[in-house]
Design a protein around this motif. Structure first.
Motif, PDB file in Angstrom:
ATOM      1  N   LEU A   1       0.835  -1.215   0.000  1.00 60.26           N
ATOM      2  CA  LEU A   1       0.000   0.000   0.000  1.00 60.26           C
ATOM      3  C   LEU A   1       0.862   1.255   0.000  1.00 60.26           C
ATOM      4  CD1 LEU A   1      -2.829  -1.138   2.433  1.00 60.26           C
ATOM      5  CD2 LEU A   1      -2.971  -0.862  -0.053  1.00 60.26           C
ATOM      6  N   THR A   2       2.000   1.219   0.699  1.00 61.45           N
ATOM      7  CA  THR A   2       2.927   2.359   0.697  1.00 61.45           C
ATOM      8  C   THR A   2       3.506   2.573  -0.696  1.00 61.45           C
ATOM      9  OG1 THR A   2       3.475   2.060   3.032  1.00 61.45           O
ATOM     10  CG2 THR A   2       5.078   3.252   1.692  1.00 61.45           C
ATOM     11  N   ALA A   3       3.880   1.489  -1.366  1.00 64.43           N
ATOM     12  CA  ALA A   3       4.409   1.593  -2.730  1.00 64.43           C
ATOM     13  C   ALA A   3       3.365   2.184  -3.675  1.00 64.43           C
ATOM     14  CB  ALA A   3       4.863   0.215  -3.224  1.00 64.43           C
ATOM     15  N   LEU A   4       2.112   1.767  -3.514  1.00 63.74           N
ATOM     16  CA  LEU A   4       1.045   2.314  -4.352  1.00 63.74           C
ATOM     17  C   LEU A   4       0.856   3.803  -4.093  1.00 63.74           C
ATOM     18  CD1 LEU A   4      -1.635  -0.511  -4.126  1.00 63.74           C
ATOM     19  CD2 LEU A   4      -0.140   0.029  -6.060  1.00 63.74           C
ATOM     20  N   LYS A   5       0.888   4.177  -2.844  1.00 59.79           N
ATOM     21  CA  LYS A   5       0.707   5.589  -2.491  1.00 59.79           C
ATOM     22  C   LYS A   5       1.802   6.451  -3.116  1.00 59.79           C
ATOM     23  CE  LYS A   5      -0.034   8.585   1.463  1.00 59.79           C
ATOM     24  NZ  LYS A   5      -0.127   8.667   2.919  1.00 59.79           N
ATOM     25  N   ARG A   6       3.035   5.929  -3.155  1.00 59.86           N
ATOM     26  CA  ARG A   6       4.153   6.670  -3.749  1.00 59.86           C
ATOM     27  C   ARG A   6       3.906   7.009  -5.212  1.00 59.86           C
ATOM     28  NH1 ARG A   6       7.746   3.218  -0.967  1.00 59.86           N
ATOM     29  NH2 ARG A   6       7.916   1.947  -2.837  1.00 59.86           N
ATOM     30  N   ILE A   7       3.153   6.153  -5.915  1.00 56.41           N
ATOM     31  CA  ILE A   7       2.900   6.412  -7.341  1.00 56.41           C
ATOM     32  C   ILE A   7       1.509   7.006  -7.563  1.00 56.41           C
ATOM     33  CG2 ILE A   7       4.565   4.713  -8.142  1.00 56.41           C
ATOM     34  CD1 ILE A   7       2.145   2.855  -8.773  1.00 56.41           C
ATOM     35  N   GLY A   8       0.856   7.421  -6.471  1.00 51.73           N
ATOM     36  CA  GLY A   8      -0.427   8.109  -6.596  1.00 51.73           C
ATOM     37  C   GLY A   8      -1.626   7.195  -6.716  1.00 51.73           C
ATOM     38  N   CYS A   9      -1.529   5.977  -6.189  1.00 56.83           N
ATOM     39  CA  CYS A   9      -2.629   5.014  -6.299  1.00 56.83           C
ATOM     40  C   CYS A   9      -3.136   4.613  -4.911  1.00 56.83           C
ATOM     41  CB  CYS A   9      -2.166   3.764  -7.037  1.00 56.83           C
ATOM     42  SG  CYS A   9      -1.598   4.081  -8.723  1.00 56.83           S
ATOM     43  N   THR A  10      -4.418   4.267  -4.858  1.00 53.03           N
ATOM     44  CA  THR A  10      -5.040   3.838  -3.605  1.00 53.03           C
ATOM     45  C   THR A  10      -6.092   2.775  -3.900  1.00 53.03           C
ATOM     46  OG1 THR A  10      -6.786   5.496  -3.756  1.00 53.03           O
ATOM     47  CG2 THR A  10      -4.800   6.134  -2.537  1.00 53.03           C
ATOM     48  N   ALA A  11      -6.688   2.274  -2.860  1.00 54.29           N
ATOM     49  CA  ALA A  11      -7.894   1.434  -2.899  1.00 54.29           C
ATOM     50  C   ALA A  11      -7.859   0.287  -3.902  1.00 54.29           C
ATOM     51  CB  ALA A  11      -9.125   2.306  -3.127  1.00 54.29           C
ATOM     52  N   PRO A  12      -6.858  -0.585  -3.826  1.00 58.11           N
ATOM     53  CA  PRO A  12      -6.886  -1.724  -4.746  1.00 58.11           C
ATOM     54  C   PRO A  12      -8.024  -2.669  -4.402  1.00 58.11           C
ATOM     55  CG  PRO A  12      -5.159  -2.025  -3.126  1.00 58.11           C
ATOM     56  CD  PRO A  12      -5.714  -0.646  -2.925  1.00 58.11           C
ATOM     57  N   ARG A  13      -8.561  -3.307  -5.429  1.00 63.23           N
ATOM     58  CA  ARG A  13      -9.611  -4.302  -5.220  1.00 63.23           C
ATOM     59  C   ARG A  13      -9.032  -5.530  -4.534  1.00 63.23           C
ATOM     60  NH1 ARG A  13     -14.544  -4.464  -8.889  1.00 63.23           N
ATOM     61  NH2 ARG A  13     -13.718  -2.385  -8.920  1.00 63.23           N
ATOM     62  N   SER A  14      -7.802  -5.911  -4.918  1.00 58.22           N
ATOM     63  CA  SER A  14      -7.142  -7.046  -4.264  1.00 58.22           C
ATOM     64  C   SER A  14      -5.632  -6.943  -4.413  1.00 58.22           C
ATOM     65  CB  SER A  14      -7.637  -8.371  -4.830  1.00 58.22           C
ATOM     66  OG  SER A  14      -7.202  -8.539  -6.157  1.00 58.22           O
ATOM     67  N   ILE A  15      -4.939  -7.608  -3.492  1.00 59.47           N
ATOM     68  CA  ILE A  15      -3.484  -7.721  -3.531  1.00 59.47           C
ATOM     69  C   ILE A  15      -3.163  -9.187  -3.295  1.00 59.47           C
ATOM     70  CG2 ILE A  15      -1.284  -7.051  -2.497  1.00 59.47           C
ATOM     71  CD1 ILE A  15      -2.728  -4.557  -1.387  1.00 59.47           C
ATOM     72  N   LYS A  16      -2.343  -9.757  -4.193  1.00 59.80           N
ATOM     73  CA  LYS A  16      -1.982 -11.170  -4.072  1.00 59.80           C
ATOM     74  C   LYS A  16      -0.483 -11.341  -4.272  1.00 59.80           C
ATOM     75  CE  LYS A  16      -5.079 -11.797  -7.323  1.00 59.80           C
ATOM     76  NZ  LYS A  16      -5.788 -12.356  -8.451  1.00 59.80           N
ATOM     77  N   ARG A  17       0.067 -12.363  -3.637  1.00 61.01           N
ATOM     78  CA  ARG A  17       1.449 -12.753  -3.922  1.00 61.01           C
ATOM     79  C   ARG A  17       1.466 -13.365  -5.308  1.00 61.01           C
ATOM     80  NH1 ARG A  17       5.473 -12.713  -0.437  1.00 61.01           N
ATOM     81  NH2 ARG A  17       6.480 -14.345  -1.620  1.00 61.01           N
ATOM     82  N   ASP A  18       2.521 -13.049  -6.082  1.00 53.72           N
ATOM     83  CA  ASP A  18       2.576 -13.542  -7.457  1.00 53.72           C
ATOM     84  C   ASP A  18       4.021 -13.627  -7.929  1.00 53.72           C
ATOM     85  OD1 ASP A  18       1.394 -14.183 -10.061  1.00 53.72           O
ATOM     86  OD2 ASP A  18       2.152 -12.216 -10.660  1.00 53.72           O
ATOM     87  N   ASP A  19       4.469 -14.818  -8.254  1.00 53.77           N
ATOM     88  CA  ASP A  19       5.802 -15.027  -8.848  1.00 53.77           C
ATOM     89  C   ASP A  19       6.920 -14.273  -8.128  1.00 53.77           C
ATOM     90  OD1 ASP A  19       4.717 -16.675 -10.824  1.00 53.77           O
ATOM     91  OD2 ASP A  19       4.324 -14.974 -12.148  1.00 53.77           O
ATOM     92  N   GLY A  20       6.987 -14.381  -6.824  1.00 49.18           N
ATOM     93  CA  GLY A  20       8.041 -13.734  -6.062  1.00 49.18           C
ATOM     94  C   GLY A  20       7.797 -12.266  -5.793  1.00 49.18           C
ATOM     95  N   GLY A  21       6.663 -11.754  -6.225  1.00 50.10           N
ATOM     96  CA  GLY A  21       6.316 -10.356  -6.002  1.00 50.10           C
ATOM     97  C   GLY A  21       4.858 -10.254  -5.619  1.00 50.10           C
TER      98      GLY A  21
END
Length: 64
Positions: free
Chosen positions: A10-30
């Protein structure tokens, strides 16, 4: 996903001007973020394991 990983994502998203993701999942090491609200619309965003953006794809729908 741990609470710390979620907070870092969420901090990384905020740095690029983004908020409120519908979902966050682990994926391929990221992490995969679906439908984050960003300037200019909604985006799917992939972050590496260090929470750096590796891809950002605008979604067709913009249903704020």
């Amino acid at each position: 996903m741990t609470p710390r990983q979620r907070a870092s994502t969420l901090t990384a998203l905020k740095r690029i001007g983004c908020t409120a993701p519908r979902s966050i999942k682990r994926d391929d090491g990221g992490f995969e973020v679906d439908d984050a609200r960003c300037r200019g619309g909604r985006y799917d965003i992939k972050l590496n394991r260090n929470f750096k953006v590796v891809s950002r794809e605008k979604q067709d729908r913009d249903d704020d």
